[in-house]
Design an enzyme around this catalytic site. Structure first.
Site, PDB file in Angstrom:
ATOM      1  CE  LYS A  78      -2.989  -1.023  -0.591  1.00 58.92           C
ATOM      2  NZ  LYS A  78      -3.258  -2.223  -1.865  1.00 58.92           N
ATOM      3  CG  HIS A 150       4.262  -6.392  -1.098  1.00 48.18           C
ATOM      4  ND1 HIS A 150       4.495  -5.301  -1.753  1.00 48.18           N
ATOM      5  CD2 HIS A 150       3.003  -6.631  -1.515  1.00 48.18           C
ATOM      6  CE1 HIS A 150       3.466  -4.907  -2.307  1.00 48.18           C
ATOM      7  NE2 HIS A 150       2.632  -5.762  -2.263  1.00 48.18           N
ATOM      8  CB  SER A 180      -3.543   2.952   2.156  1.00 48.58           C
ATOM      9  OG  SER A 180      -3.938   2.216   0.758  1.00 48.58           O
TER      10      SER A 180
HETATM   11  P1  A3P Z   1      -4.753   4.903  -1.085  1.00 52.27           P
HETATM   12  O1  A3P Z   1      -5.512   3.902  -0.593  1.00 52.27           O
HETATM   13  O2  A3P Z   1      -4.363   6.069  -0.019  1.00 52.27           O
HETATM   14  O3  A3P Z   1      -5.575   5.662  -2.240  1.00 52.27           O
HETATM   15  P2  A3P Z   1      -0.332  -0.578  -3.653  1.00 52.27           P
HETATM   16  O4  A3P Z   1      -0.248  -0.156  -4.972  1.00 52.27           O
HETATM   17  O5  A3P Z   1       1.024  -0.494  -3.131  1.00 52.27           O
HETATM   18  O6  A3P Z   1      -1.071  -1.558  -3.232  1.00 52.27           O
HETATM   19  O7  A3P Z   1      -0.853   0.973  -2.995  1.00 52.27           O
HETATM   20  C1  A3P Z   1      -2.142   1.451  -3.148  1.00 52.27           C
HETATM   21  C2  A3P Z   1      -2.090   2.812  -2.919  1.00 52.27           C
HETATM   22  O8  A3P Z   1      -1.571   3.518  -4.150  1.00 52.27           O
HETATM   23  C3  A3P Z   1      -3.519   3.370  -2.892  1.00 52.27           C
HETATM   24  O9  A3P Z   1      -3.774   4.503  -1.805  1.00 52.27           O
HETATM   25  C4  A3P Z   1      -3.695   3.826  -4.194  1.00 52.27           C
HETATM   26  O10 A3P Z   1      -4.978   4.428  -4.464  1.00 52.27           O
HETATM   27  C5  A3P Z   1      -2.562   4.478  -4.697  1.00 52.27           C
HETATM   28  N1  A3P Z   1      -2.344   4.333  -6.083  1.00 52.27           N
HETATM   29  C6  A3P Z   1      -2.762   3.783  -6.887  1.00 52.27           C
HETATM   30  N2  A3P Z   1      -2.110   3.976  -8.224  1.00 52.27           N
HETATM   31  C7  A3P Z   1      -1.677   5.262  -8.036  1.00 52.27           C
HETATM   32  C8  A3P Z   1      -0.985   6.148  -9.142  1.00 52.27           C
HETATM   33  N3  A3P Z   1      -1.151   5.813 -10.109  1.00 52.27           N
HETATM   34  N4  A3P Z   1      -0.684   7.182  -8.604  1.00 52.27           N
HETATM   35  C9  A3P Z   1      -0.778   7.378  -7.219  1.00 52.27           C
HETATM   36  N5  A3P Z   1      -1.120   6.661  -6.325  1.00 52.27           N
HETATM   37  C10 A3P Z   1      -1.773   5.515  -6.874  1.00 52.27           C
END
Ligand code: A3P
Length: 340
Positions: A78, A150, A180
């Site tokens: 996340k 991860h 998140s």
């Molecule tokens: P939030 O839940 O705060 O919105 P991961 O990819 O490691 O699973 O992390 C997910 C987090 O990254 C989520 O945060 C998601 O919305 C955000 N996220 C996904 N794609 C993104 C992008 N292209 N740019 C910025 N944040 C992004």
């Protein structure tokens, strides 16, 4: 009682064999266990995870064959894994898949990011049910490979470090991470029932998927400090503040720096636009696509996109909670040079 192993404890072959066996057996009670977010978590060499993840990590450690030109995109869950995968893929493959086609930018042409999830273009080394998805699938990817993980640094397949594989590590402000993570688990875990306050307490106590988060960050941070050229350390919040600067940095690190002509033509900005939250989250593949990456557990790609904002924690944490987590993080990172 829980046992905290040293972050950089050396794993012997014997320990690894034993861990593999233990984590493969769901009835085993030999691994240290803790109350988890949706099921009992195990402490696998000091890292908190559910048994399925421990199995995946064990299998990845035992079977994954690293190559010296692999680039690993390592993240705490996340922290922006999906975004980093998209950016790295777009940057590394821009000669094969152009981001500017016939003068038009993001959205033009047939770029793979327009029709495939970043998680399918840059696969994880450790996957749930990896035994049903043999690592042969990773072996079939031509070099140089971009792969996600991860796993904490001390659990990476040992050969990856021996060979000098380059690592891009991405972390994020922990208060935003806990928010998140809680939202994500609510979406993907059937019967997920703990409220945010409970999840927060577990997180602060070091119990979260691949946690404690401070150990995860410190493991990569300490290696980054030792090997600046091999491990680059990025923060989501800084990337949000200056995505173009980070895309250039990423390109240099991946040994495909942007030429002056590319910069003048706006390629850097187009990569940023193509991989932006606004662009990716609205694509059909990411808004309504469903992919089964782990044999029998189809997942909606939309779960990887929620808000994509810095500071969303302010809507979920009280001042007291924020102070508590800040204090724990400060204490754990003391003397390392790493701050959030
Ligand atoms: P939030 O839940 O705060 O919105 P991961 O990819 O490691 O699973 O992390 C997910 C987090 O990254 C989520 O945060 C998601 O919305 C955000 N996220 C996904 N794609 C993104 C992008 N292209 N740019 C910025 N944040 C992004």
């Amino acid at each position: 009682a829980q046992v905290e192993l040293e972050v950089d404890s050396v794993l012997t072959g014997e320990e690894e064999d034993e861990s593999l066996l233990l984590s493969m057996s769901s009835s085993s009670n030999k691994l240290q266990t803790r109350e988890g977010w949706w099921t009992t978590f195990v402490l696998y060499h000091g890292c908190c995870m559910d048994r399925q993840a421990a199995t995946s990590v064990s299998l990845a450690r035992a079977q994954f064959v690293p190559r010296d030109d692999d680039a690993l995109l390592a993240t705490y869950p996340k922290c922006g894994t999906t975004w980093l995968k998209a950016l790295a893929f777009a940057v590394a493959n821009r000669f094969r898949h152009r981001v500017i086609v016939d003068g038009a930018g993001a959205g033009a042409g047939d770029h793979p990011l327009l029709t495939q999830s970043p998680h399918d273009l840059v696969p994880f080394i450790e996957l749930p049910f990896r035994h049903n998805h043999p690592v042969a699938a990773l072996d079939a990817i031509p070099s140089p490979r971009l792969l996600g993980t991860h796993m904490p640094h001390h659990l990476l397949p040992p050969r990856a470090n021996e060979l000098g594989c380059r690592i891009v590590y991405l972390c994020r402000e922990p208060k935003d991470v806990v928010v998140s993570t809680w939202h994500f688990m609510n979406k993907v875990i059937d019967g997920f029932s703990i409220d945010f306050d409970k999840a927060f307490e577990l997180f602060v106590d070091g119990c979260s998927p691949f946690g404690p988060i401070w150990n995860h960050c410190l493991g990569y941070w300490n290696k980054h400090v030792e090997e600046l050229d091999r491990i680059i350390f990025l923060k989501y919040d800084d990337m949000m503040a200056d995505p173009a600067g980070h895309v250039k940095k990423l390109a240099e690190f991946l040994r495909v720096p942007f030429t002056d002509d590319e910069v003048d033509a706006g390629v850097v900005e187009e990569v940023v636009r193509l991989c932006s939250f606004a662009k990716l989250s609205r694509l059909p593949v990411n808004s309504s696509g469903v992919v089964d990456r782990s044999s029998g557990r189809p997942m909606e790609n939309s779960v990887f996109f929620r808000k994509g904002e810095v500071g969303d924690w302010k809507d979920y944490l009280t001042e007291e909670m924020a102070k508590k987590l800040d204090a724990v993080i400060e204490e754990k990172l003391k003397g390392s040079g790493l701050t959030f």
